[in-house]
Design a protein around this motif. Sequence first.
Motif, mmCIF file in Angstrom:
data_model
loop_
_atom_site.group_PDB
_atom_site.id
_atom_site.type_symbol
_atom_site.label_atom_id
_atom_site.label_comp_id
_atom_site.label_asym_id
_atom_site.label_seq_id
_atom_site.Cartn_x
_atom_site.Cartn_y
_atom_site.Cartn_z
ATOM 1 N N THR A 108 -3.677 5.470 -3.958
ATOM 2 C CA THR A 108 -2.868 6.362 -4.789
ATOM 3 C C THR A 108 -2.702 7.725 -4.125
ATOM 4 O O THR A 108 -2.097 8.627 -4.712
ATOM 5 C CB THR A 108 -3.513 6.549 -6.175
ATOM 6 O OG1 THR A 108 -4.848 7.057 -6.009
ATOM 7 C CG2 THR A 108 -3.572 5.223 -6.915
ATOM 8 N N THR A 109 -3.218 7.891 -2.913
ATOM 9 C CA THR A 109 -3.060 9.125 -2.149
ATOM 10 C C THR A 109 -2.748 8.776 -0.699
ATOM 11 O O THR A 109 -2.991 7.643 -0.244
ATOM 12 C CB THR A 109 -4.336 9.993 -2.180
ATOM 13 O OG1 THR A 109 -5.414 9.265 -1.545
ATOM 14 C CG2 THR A 109 -4.734 10.330 -3.597
ATOM 15 N N GLU A 125 0.828 -1.200 0.000
ATOM 16 C CA GLU A 125 0.000 0.000 0.000
ATOM 17 C C GLU A 125 0.867 1.257 0.000
ATOM 18 O O GLU A 125 0.603 2.215 -0.739
ATOM 19 C CB GLU A 125 -0.932 -0.018 1.202
ATOM 20 C CG GLU A 125 -1.966 -1.139 1.155
ATOM 21 C CD GLU A 125 -2.700 -1.325 2.462
ATOM 22 O OE1 GLU A 125 -3.748 -1.996 2.454
ATOM 23 O OE2 GLU A 125 -2.231 -0.812 3.505
ATOM 24 N N ALA A 126 1.909 1.250 0.827
ATOM 25 C CA ALA A 126 2.814 2.401 0.879
ATOM 26 C C ALA A 126 3.580 2.553 -0.423
ATOM 27 O O ALA A 126 3.777 3.673 -0.920
ATOM 28 C CB ALA A 126 3.783 2.246 2.056
ATOM 29 N N ILE A 127 4.004 1.436 -1.017
ATOM 30 C CA ILE A 127 4.751 1.491 -2.273
ATOM 31 C C ILE A 127 3.851 1.967 -3.410
ATOM 32 O O ILE A 127 4.295 2.659 -4.337
ATOM 33 C CB ILE A 127 5.357 0.110 -2.596
ATOM 34 C CG1 ILE A 127 6.341 -0.312 -1.503
ATOM 35 C CG2 ILE A 127 6.041 0.129 -3.958
ATOM 36 C CD1 ILE A 127 7.304 0.752 -1.064
ATOM 37 N N SER A 128 2.582 1.616 -3.356
ATOM 38 C CA SER A 128 1.630 2.087 -4.351
ATOM 39 C C SER A 128 1.580 3.616 -4.368
ATOM 40 O O SER A 128 1.674 4.254 -5.426
ATOM 41 C CB SER A 128 0.241 1.511 -4.060
ATOM 42 O OG SER A 128 -0.718 1.991 -4.970
ATOM 43 N N VAL A 129 1.469 4.212 -3.195
ATOM 44 C CA VAL A 129 1.484 5.672 -3.089
ATOM 45 C C VAL A 129 2.827 6.210 -3.590
ATOM 46 O O VAL A 129 2.888 7.214 -4.318
ATOM 47 C CB VAL A 129 1.227 6.118 -1.642
ATOM 48 C CG1 VAL A 129 1.306 7.640 -1.517
ATOM 49 C CG2 VAL A 129 -0.133 5.620 -1.160
ATOM 50 N N GLY A 130 3.905 5.537 -3.219
ATOM 51 C CA GLY A 130 5.233 5.979 -3.632
ATOM 52 C C GLY A 130 5.425 5.970 -5.133
ATOM 53 O O GLY A 130 6.100 6.849 -5.692
ATOM 54 N N MET A 131 4.821 5.009 -5.828
ATOM 55 C CA MET A 131 4.947 4.973 -7.285
ATOM 56 C C MET A 131 4.225 6.143 -7.942
ATOM 57 O O MET A 131 4.719 6.726 -8.916
ATOM 58 C CB MET A 131 4.424 3.633 -7.820
ATOM 59 C CG MET A 131 5.381 2.476 -7.607
ATOM 60 S SD MET A 131 4.888 0.980 -8.497
ATOM 61 C CE MET A 131 3.623 0.320 -7.399
ATOM 62 N N VAL A 132 3.056 6.483 -7.418
ATOM 63 C CA VAL A 132 2.346 7.641 -7.978
ATOM 64 C C VAL A 132 3.144 8.916 -7.734
ATOM 65 O O VAL A 132 3.230 9.799 -8.601
ATOM 66 C CB VAL A 132 0.935 7.751 -7.369
ATOM 67 C CG1 VAL A 132 0.209 8.983 -7.903
ATOM 68 C CG2 VAL A 132 0.121 6.499 -7.669
ATOM 69 N N PHE A 133 3.786 8.996 -6.572
ATOM 70 C CA PHE A 133 4.599 10.168 -6.242
ATOM 71 C C PHE A 133 5.755 10.333 -7.230
ATOM 72 O O PHE A 133 5.990 11.425 -7.765
ATOM 73 C CB PHE A 133 5.125 10.045 -4.811
ATOM 74 C CG PHE A 133 6.059 11.146 -4.396
ATOM 75 C CD1 PHE A 133 5.570 12.378 -4.007
ATOM 76 C CD2 PHE A 133 7.433 10.942 -4.373
ATOM 77 C CE1 PHE A 133 6.428 13.407 -3.625
ATOM 78 C CE2 PHE A 133 8.301 11.953 -3.986
ATOM 79 C CZ PHE A 133 7.795 13.191 -3.609
ATOM 80 N N ALA A 150 0.012 17.412 -4.961
ATOM 81 C CA ALA A 150 -0.823 16.847 -6.021
ATOM 82 C C ALA A 150 -1.291 15.444 -5.635
ATOM 83 O O ALA A 150 -2.429 15.051 -5.910
ATOM 84 C CB ALA A 150 -0.044 16.816 -7.331
ATOM 85 N N LEU A 151 -0.405 14.722 -5.015
ATOM 86 C CA LEU A 151 -0.706 13.359 -4.584
ATOM 87 C C LEU A 151 -1.742 13.338 -3.461
ATOM 88 O O LEU A 151 -2.670 12.533 -3.453
ATOM 89 C CB LEU A 151 0.588 12.696 -4.109
ATOM 90 C CG LEU A 151 0.524 11.341 -3.430
ATOM 91 C CD1 LEU A 151 0.439 10.266 -4.481
ATOM 92 C CD2 LEU A 151 1.763 11.129 -2.577
ATOM 93 N N ALA A 152 -1.594 14.240 -2.509
ATOM 94 C CA ALA A 152 -2.374 14.195 -1.271
ATOM 95 C C ALA A 152 -3.554 15.153 -1.275
ATOM 96 O O ALA A 152 -4.093 15.463 -0.219
ATOM 97 C CB ALA A 152 -1.465 14.485 -0.091
#
Length: 366
Positions: free
Chosen positions: A308-309, A270-278, A360-362
């Motif tokens: 993704t956020t 889950e954390a890596i998913s957010v990190g990829m979008v970042f 933009a992500l958050a």
Amino acid sequence: MSERIAVEAAAPYEVVVGSGVIGELTDVVGTDVRRVAVIHSVAVRERALGVRSVLGRDQLEVHLVEVPDGERAKSADVLEYCWRVLGESGFTRSDVVVGLGGGSTTDLAGFVAATWLRGVRFVNLPTTVLGMVDAAVGGKTGINTASGKNLVGAFHEPAAVLCDLDVLQTLPRPELRSGLAEVVKCGFIADANILELIENAGAQSVLDPTSPILAELVTKGIAVKARTVAEDLKETGGAEGGIGREALNYGHTLGHAIEREEAYGIRHGEAISVGMVFVAELAHRHDLIDADLLQRHRDVLASLSLPTTWAGAFSPLLAAMRMDKKTRGDQLRFVVLEDLGVPRILAGPEEQVLRDCFAALAGGLR
């Protein structure tokens, strides 16, 4: 049927993927062994008993070493406990450590094997998608410290990795989904067929533990990892100045920081998913990828109900990222894409750009 993936590293070994491959464990352990320590998480206690039965031939001592679930296993206290069990059991250089569980357990078991008597053989039996695709393959072992994740460790390759797909049928759906983030990562950095397979098959098939689609995705993810570590085992750089093994850290710089900020209460994938979008946002703002590839990150991950956020504050994450293993001096370094399947390092982006990417992500939070 099973598939065998060769990892042509300094000490070559095979990753065996298929149904019922746990039956190969006795052959992998070998005949010149007296003791086997099965380091396993609480969650797979019953499966550890099954492993003991598989290994239960005459004159072979099997010691079950139970450790906490998840990242709590990767601590100095748990490491010392494992050493103590090996010492009290009379573990020698000819004996074998088996890591049974998710990625945290195999990370720990590998580090136990790497440090006991300066290195004994070990075999990984990953029980999660994350463990199969990422943690159990490649020889990276380690524990966490108060300063960050995986900051203490060693490169120590397994003798074999047995990925028994039958175990995925008992895996909780959130864990299955989390592990697929690492599969998606492999799609973005190396094998676009992975992304196409997910997009065409749909989440229902992808998240079905009995589906041939999931088996194919796991196998493809392992193949990406195997090729990458064979080229650059110790993360010193790939051929002809390429990025090498660092590519596997795609999304991990911010992802690890989020894990630490959440006190490891968030799943790794889950954390890596957010990190990829970042990092996709970061690459787009540096004119490395177009808006379509940025949006594809969000779409593929969201289709699997991966986040993704993230709604936390950025400043603590920035401080944590400065402790990342890829950092050199005071300069942050991120794995980004300059095209699909073409990863590179982006060094020293401006702090304001990082904050803008996170905003933009958050959804505007900083």
